[in-house]
Design a protein around this motif. Structure first.
Motif, PDB file in Angstrom:
ATOM      1  N   PHE A   1      11.029   1.126   3.006  1.00 13.12           N
ATOM      2  CA  PHE A   1      10.264   0.840   1.795  1.00 13.12           C
ATOM      3  C   PHE A   1      11.104   0.012   0.844  1.00 13.12           C
ATOM      4  O   PHE A   1      12.306   0.262   0.673  1.00 13.12           O
ATOM      5  CB  PHE A   1       9.845   2.139   1.092  1.00 13.12           C
ATOM      6  CG  PHE A   1       8.932   2.998   1.922  1.00 13.12           C
ATOM      7  CD1 PHE A   1       7.581   2.704   2.012  1.00 13.12           C
ATOM      8  CD2 PHE A   1       9.421   4.108   2.595  1.00 13.12           C
ATOM      9  CE1 PHE A   1       6.736   3.511   2.760  1.00 13.12           C
ATOM     10  CE2 PHE A   1       8.575   4.909   3.342  1.00 13.12           C
ATOM     11  CZ  PHE A   1       7.230   4.610   3.446  1.00 13.12           C
TER      12      PHE A   1
ATOM     13  N   TYR B   1       2.816  -0.634  -2.753  1.00 12.69           N
ATOM     14  CA  TYR B   1       2.327  -0.074  -1.498  1.00 12.69           C
ATOM     15  C   TYR B   1       1.011   0.639  -1.762  1.00 12.69           C
ATOM     16  O   TYR B   1       0.786   1.197  -2.852  1.00 12.69           O
ATOM     17  CB  TYR B   1       3.337   0.901  -0.898  1.00 12.69           C
ATOM     18  CG  TYR B   1       4.559   0.231  -0.292  1.00 12.69           C
ATOM     19  CD1 TYR B   1       4.615  -0.031   1.067  1.00 12.69           C
ATOM     20  CD2 TYR B   1       5.633  -0.138  -1.099  1.00 12.69           C
ATOM     21  CE1 TYR B   1       5.734  -0.645   1.614  1.00 12.69           C
ATOM     22  CE2 TYR B   1       6.742  -0.744  -0.571  1.00 12.69           C
ATOM     23  CZ  TYR B   1       6.787  -1.001   0.792  1.00 12.69           C
ATOM     24  OH  TYR B   1       7.883  -1.607   1.337  1.00 12.69           O
ATOM     25  N   GLN B   2       0.159   0.655  -0.752  1.00 14.01           N
ATOM     26  CA  GLN B   2      -1.099   1.425  -0.810  1.00 14.01           C
ATOM     27  C   GLN B   2      -1.045   2.509   0.247  1.00 14.01           C
ATOM     28  O   GLN B   2      -0.756   2.252   1.404  1.00 14.01           O
ATOM     29  CB  GLN B   2      -2.311   0.527  -0.583  1.00 14.01           C
ATOM     30  CG  GLN B   2      -3.632   1.283  -0.678  1.00 14.01           C
ATOM     31  CD  GLN B   2      -4.837   0.390  -0.422  1.00 14.01           C
ATOM     32  OE1 GLN B   2      -4.693  -0.741   0.060  1.00 14.01           O
ATOM     33  NE2 GLN B   2      -6.023   0.878  -0.746  1.00 14.01           N
TER      34      GLN B   2
ATOM     35  N   ASP C   1      -2.085   3.268  -5.113  1.00 11.63           N
ATOM     36  CA  ASP C   1      -1.299   2.063  -4.906  1.00 11.63           C
ATOM     37  C   ASP C   1      -0.087   2.005  -5.819  1.00 11.63           C
ATOM     38  O   ASP C   1       0.434   0.936  -6.126  1.00 11.63           O
ATOM     39  CB  ASP C   1      -2.161   0.822  -5.114  1.00 11.63           C
ATOM     40  CG  ASP C   1      -2.796   0.785  -6.494  1.00 11.63           C
ATOM     41  OD1 ASP C   1      -2.544   1.735  -7.282  1.00 11.63           O
ATOM     42  OD2 ASP C   1      -3.509  -0.182  -6.765  1.00 11.63           O
TER      43      ASP C   1
ATOM     44  N   TRP D   1      -0.736   3.416   5.417  1.00 14.18           N
ATOM     45  CA  TRP D   1       0.025   2.771   4.351  1.00 14.18           C
ATOM     46  C   TRP D   1       0.371   1.345   4.766  1.00 14.18           C
ATOM     47  O   TRP D   1       0.478   1.020   5.934  1.00 14.18           O
ATOM     48  CB  TRP D   1       1.284   3.572   3.996  1.00 14.18           C
ATOM     49  CG  TRP D   1       2.389   3.512   5.016  1.00 14.18           C
ATOM     50  CD1 TRP D   1       3.420   2.662   5.061  1.00 14.18           C
ATOM     51  CD2 TRP D   1       2.531   4.375   6.143  1.00 14.18           C
ATOM     52  NE1 TRP D   1       4.215   2.915   6.131  1.00 14.18           N
ATOM     53  CE2 TRP D   1       3.695   3.989   6.815  1.00 14.18           C
ATOM     54  CE3 TRP D   1       1.778   5.456   6.655  1.00 14.18           C
ATOM     55  CZ2 TRP D   1       4.128   4.616   7.970  1.00 14.18           C
ATOM     56  CZ3 TRP D   1       2.218   6.092   7.792  1.00 14.18           C
ATOM     57  CH2 TRP D   1       3.409   5.673   8.448  1.00 14.18           C
ATOM     58  N   LYS D   2       0.463   0.517   3.709  1.00 18.14           N
ATOM     59  CA  LYS D   2       0.796  -0.878   3.936  1.00 18.14           C
ATOM     60  C   LYS D   2       1.380  -1.461   2.662  1.00 18.14           C
ATOM     61  O   LYS D   2       1.159  -0.957   1.567  1.00 18.14           O
ATOM     62  CB  LYS D   2      -0.426  -1.671   4.391  1.00 18.14           C
ATOM     63  CG  LYS D   2      -1.531  -1.742   3.332  1.00 18.14           C
ATOM     64  CD  LYS D   2      -2.718  -2.528   3.851  1.00 18.14           C
ATOM     65  CE  LYS D   2      -2.339  -3.967   4.139  1.00 18.14           C
ATOM     66  NZ  LYS D   2      -3.503  -4.785   4.514  1.00 18.14           N
ATOM     67  N   ASN D   3       2.157  -2.519   2.806  1.00 17.75           N
ATOM     68  CA  ASN D   3       2.750  -3.249   1.696  1.00 17.75           C
ATOM     69  C   ASN D   3       1.736  -4.293   1.232  1.00 17.75           C
ATOM     70  O   ASN D   3       1.353  -5.185   1.996  1.00 17.75           O
ATOM     71  CB  ASN D   3       4.050  -3.921   2.130  1.00 17.75           C
ATOM     72  CG  ASN D   3       4.821  -4.514   0.969  1.00 17.75           C
ATOM     73  OD1 ASN D   3       4.286  -4.768  -0.092  1.00 17.75           O
ATOM     74  ND2 ASN D   3       6.124  -4.749   1.195  1.00 17.75           N
TER      75      ASN D   3
END
Length: 904
Positions: A810, A816-817, A835, A783-785
């Motif tokens: 978060f 986010y993905q 996403d 996960w990433k922003n």
């Protein structure tokens, strides 16, 4: 000053005859002359009462034989109350002395050379003849005042009236000889003069200060009436024989334990001998009706209860019990009915846990109250139960208080007031005082590790100590060991103790006898009495506090991973010791763990610890194996050194990031792994080893010394990577493998993926798998922003779950993905990504919050409803309290209040 000798060269003339009539033997002032006079003349002892003494005026016939020389003056006089003046000449030869002799009918003063024995002066032996009535008689009384520092002689003149030109001096000398020896040996010292006060009518008073009670004083009197001198014979006295004590003081009534009333008093102080007392009573307030004089040797006299009501006043005087002396003056009269209540004892000092009893006689308006009508109160706040009363007789009541507790100070009062009252609750303001002190004081002693001294400590509760009290430690030493039942002894000694900052006391015994028994206790001293704590016996050899162990070392053993501690036993001890080891991870807040060893012949110990890759701090102490004595102080700290214990238990978990390189027609792989924890690396990682193996069985290794990433090109169909951890011991034996396969990367095993936000720190990720059956070894979540350039985060999760809680920070309004990769034994499958957050997740979250809030709302509603109902009932009672009862009202009889009435 010496008077020059007058040469008598002319014959007697009328002028000289007139001079001789004015000359008198005024005093024997030269010390040599006094010594010779005492040796030949009679010296009369002054009795302990008044006596009469003649004062003789010498005529010419008496002086005619003294024709050798004339002495005009003397020197060497010491006047303590005034200087002596001797202006009248005295004619005297060195061999002749003027002595006065008297018998029953005559007094004759003439020259006398023979030695005479001294004798007591008896007043009945004095009889002045008619021819000497023109002279004067003196009534003299000499005594020593009660302070024993002043001799007073009072002179009263029987036939001579005081005149303005009268002057009286008392001359005296001091001798160490006894009264019976003053005529057999020479006197020593200086003749001194004490002036006399004649301010009162027909009375003079002479005072001699700074007395020596056991010496002999030789005295004589000189009186000058104008130019006419009068003189007295020599007198001697021992001051101790004419003491007049001060009258007794502090007369008061007391009661004995059996209910007997007695009159008590205090004798005069500073008396050098015991006294006897005379007691007299009066049946009424008149000073002329004294009777029943009794002589007692004690400072109290019992009074019969039958006579107590009839007697009114009492007085006491005292006198030397064995030798001569004066009776003192009578004491101030004491009113026997002044005390309306008597207590025995009036004050009691006792210790915690004891039982005490008080006796009481109560009188009301000078009438004794019978004992059965007496009640007892404590502090006028608590009535003592009648079961604790005892009727000693019809006048005396006794109360007993059991198992007493320590008196708690109340302001300036450190006692409980015990009141004896009438049963109608009338109490006199007088009360008995009960002081209860906690003397249960624990004494602890310890012998130092060098066996040279023993230090004892004890402390007392400051709240229970009385004003004016003192505490001291008393002890005595037995030759060897202690008795089975320690007890106090009158042969004990006081040990000096010093108050410490913590309000405890500390005493040091040095040198000591190791096997002797020291019995000691605390003595509480107060003017009311003395209390003692329970004695305890201490043998110095049994209370040794040894020195701490030395040369302490600590290390974590290699391969085994145990904490090994070694030390050296302290000096002056045998090998029969037990030890305590305390150890902890060395950090700011140390939490000690304790390990005890009963016997350690090897002087070392091995301890199993949970953490191996941390620094430990270790201390050790010892004590006798038999349990006697004390633990030593903790030794100096020893520290372990963090070093590799074993090879790492396993290699790190790792993941890959694949990027396309179209220019080179290849894919670049970047490996990511997390630093290995110390409990896995044991205790450090010096480098990481990345092993590669391709489908063509080509293998190679590369090393990463610093860092947790590694990149390489991927050109083969299948590429297997293994990451190993290495330290100074070796490489990890359990490691993670990851296979990169072109074929497996197209396998679509994950059918759906959803992300549900719970809050800003938690997101729920759920997924479903395709119907086809695949052997999945694990999942990897990424996960990433997307709104920020952040590094991708990843996590490996077990293969048997379909939901996972991701905890991170978060921002729910940002995008986010989330990606989910299935990992197979033969490679990594195709990922499924999302996403966006699912709104249903927010609703589900709101529903979950509702489940929490709803019970709170319901509970609050129930409480409010209950409060309203209670208020309603109180309002009804308030408004309808005055509504009349129909049964009690005539106008309401027969009216049905429950029937509804219509208003027309």
């Amino acid at each position: 000053m010496f008077i020059k000798t007058l040469e008598m060269k002319q014959s007697r003339s009328a002028v000289q005859n007139k001079m001789y009539w004015q000359i008198i033997l005024t005093m024997f002032v030269q010390l040599d002359f006094l010594q010779m006079a005492v040796a030949h003349c009679m010296v009369y002892q002054i009795p302990p009462r008044n006596f009469s003494l003649p004062c003789v005026l010498l005529n010419e016939t008496l002086l005619s034989p003294l024709s050798a020389r004339a002495v005009e003056g003397w020197s060497g006089l010491n006047g303590e109350h005034g200087a002596a003046e001797a202006n009248s000449p005295l004619i005297m030869t060195e061999e002749s002395f003027l002595c006065c002799l008297w018998s029953d009918n005559n007094i004759d003063c003439s020259l006398y050379r023979a030695s005479m024995q001294t004798r007591m002066f008896i007043p009945s032996e004095i009889s002045i003849s008619a021819s000497q009535e023109a002279d004067s008689n003196w009534n003299i009384e000499c005594w020593i005042k009660g302070e024993l520092d002043l001799l007073v002689c009072s002179l009263r003149f029987l036939k001579l009236y005081l005149r303005a030109d009268l002057k009286v001096n008392l001359l005296y000398a001091v001798s160490e000889l006894s009264l019976g020896e003053v005529s057999t040996s020479s006197l020593k010292g200086t003749v001194m003069v004490a002036s006399c006060d004649c301010s009162e009518y027909d009375k003079c008073e002479c005072c001699v200060p700074s007395l020596r009670l056991n010496y002999t004083y030789i005295m004589w009197l000189q009186i000058m009436i104008g130019v006419t001198p009068l003189w007295s014979p020599l007198m001697s006295v021992k001051p101790l024989n004419i003491v007049k004590p001060e009258p007794p003081l502090n007369l008061h009534l007391e009661m004995t334990e059996k209910g007997q009333v007695k009159i008590c008093w205090s004798g005069p102080v500073l008396m050098p001998y015991p006294l006897k007392y005379e007691v007299k009573f009066s049946a009424n307030s008149s000073q002329n009706s004294w009777q029943m004089v009794q002589v007692v040797l004690e400072t109290s006299l019992a009074i019969d209860n039958a006579l107590l009501d009839s007697l009114y006043l009492v007085q006491v005087r005292c006198k030397n019990l064995y030798g001569p002396g004066f009776w003192s003056d009578w004491s101030t009269p004491y009113d026997l009915h002044s005390a309306e209540v008597l207590y025995f004892p009036p004050k009691i000092l006792t210790s915690v846990g004891s039982n005490v009893s008080f006796h009481c006689i109560y009188s009301n308006k000078n009438k004794i109250v019978v004992s059965k009508k007496i009640v007892w109160w404590l502090n006028l706040a608590e009535e003592i139960p009648e079961s604790q009363y005892t009727l000693v007789n019809d006048r005396v009541s006794k109360v007993t208080l059991f198992n007493l507790k320590a008196t708690k100070p109340r302001g300036n009062f450190y006692y409980n007031a015990v009141y004896c009252c009438h049963q109608n609750r009338e109490c006199h303001h007088r009360y008995a005082e009960l002081y209860v002190v906690d003397v249960n004081i624990n004494i602890t002693c310890e012998t130092d590790g060098y066996l040279t001294k023993m230090t004892c400590r004890w402390s007392a509760n400051a709240n229970t100590l009385l004003v004016g009290s003192s505490l001291q430690l008393r002890y005595y030493r037995s030759k060897i060991y202690c008795s089975d039942f320690p007890s106090t002894s009158s042969k004990s000694e006081v040990k000096e103790c010093h108050l410490q900052r913590n309000l405890s006391y500390e005493c040091t015994f040095q040198p000591i006898f190791l096997l002797s028994g020291y019995t000691m206790w605390i003595e509480f001293k107060h003017f009311l009495g003395t209390l003692e704590s329970s004695p305890t016996c201490v043998i110095p050899a049994d209370v040794v506090k040894p020195l701490p162990p030395s040369s302490v070392k600590a290390e974590i053993t290699r391969n085994v991973g145990l904490l090994n501690v070694s030390w050296t036993n302290p000096a002056f001890t045998n090998n029969d010791l037990k030890f305590q080891i305390r150890y902890a991870v060395n950090r700011e807040e140390i939490t000690w763990e304790l390990y005890e060893i009963s016997d350690a012949p090897t002087r070392s110990a091995v301890i199993k610890v949970q953490e191996l890759c941390v620094e430990y701090v270790v201390q050790i102490r010892c004590r006798g194996l038999d349990g006697l004595g004390y633990w030593s102080n903790w030794s100096r700290s020893a520290y372990t050194v963090v070093k590799d214990i074993k090879a790492p238990l396993q290699g790190p978990e790792f993941w890959r990031i694949i990027t396309e390189d179209p220019a080179r027609r290849q894919k670049n792989v970047t490996l990511l792994w997390k630093p290995l924890m110390k409990n896995r690396s044991l205790c450090s990682v010096s480098r990481y080893v990345i092993k590669h193996q391709t489908s063509e069985n080509t293998t190679w290794s590369e090393y990463v010394d610093n860092g947790t990433t590694c990149s390489f090109p991927w050109t083969e169909h299948t590429h297997t990577i293994t990451v190993l951890a290495m330290n100074s011991i070796g490489v990890s034996s359990i490691n993670f493998n990851l296979t990169l396969s072109q074929q497996m990367s197209t396998v679509n095993a994950v059918q759906s993926l959803s992300a549900y936000p719970v809050n800003s720190t938690c997101v729920i990720l759920t997924w479903t798998l395709s119907p086809q059956v695949y052997v999945i070894t694990s999942f990897v979540i990424e996960w990433k922003n997307l709104n920020k350039e952040e590094e991708m985060k990843w996590m490996r999760v077990p293969p048997n779950i379909s939901k996972y809680y991701i905890y991170d920070h978060f921002i729910l309004i940002e995008k986010y993905q989330f990606s989910l990769y299935p990992v197979f034994a033969g490679g990594v499958g195709k990922s499924r990504a999302t996403d966006q957050f699912i709104k249903d997740g927010s609703e589900n979250q709101n529903n979950a919050s509702l489940y929490v809030v709803l019970p709170i709302v319901i509970s609050t509603s129930v409480l409010l409803l209950g409060a309203l109902m209670i208020s309603h009932q109180r309002m009804k009672k308030l408004f309808w309290e005055d509504v009349p009862n129909p049964k009690n009202c005539s106008w309401a009889q027969g009216v049905n209040f429950q029937k509804r009435m219509e208003i027309l």
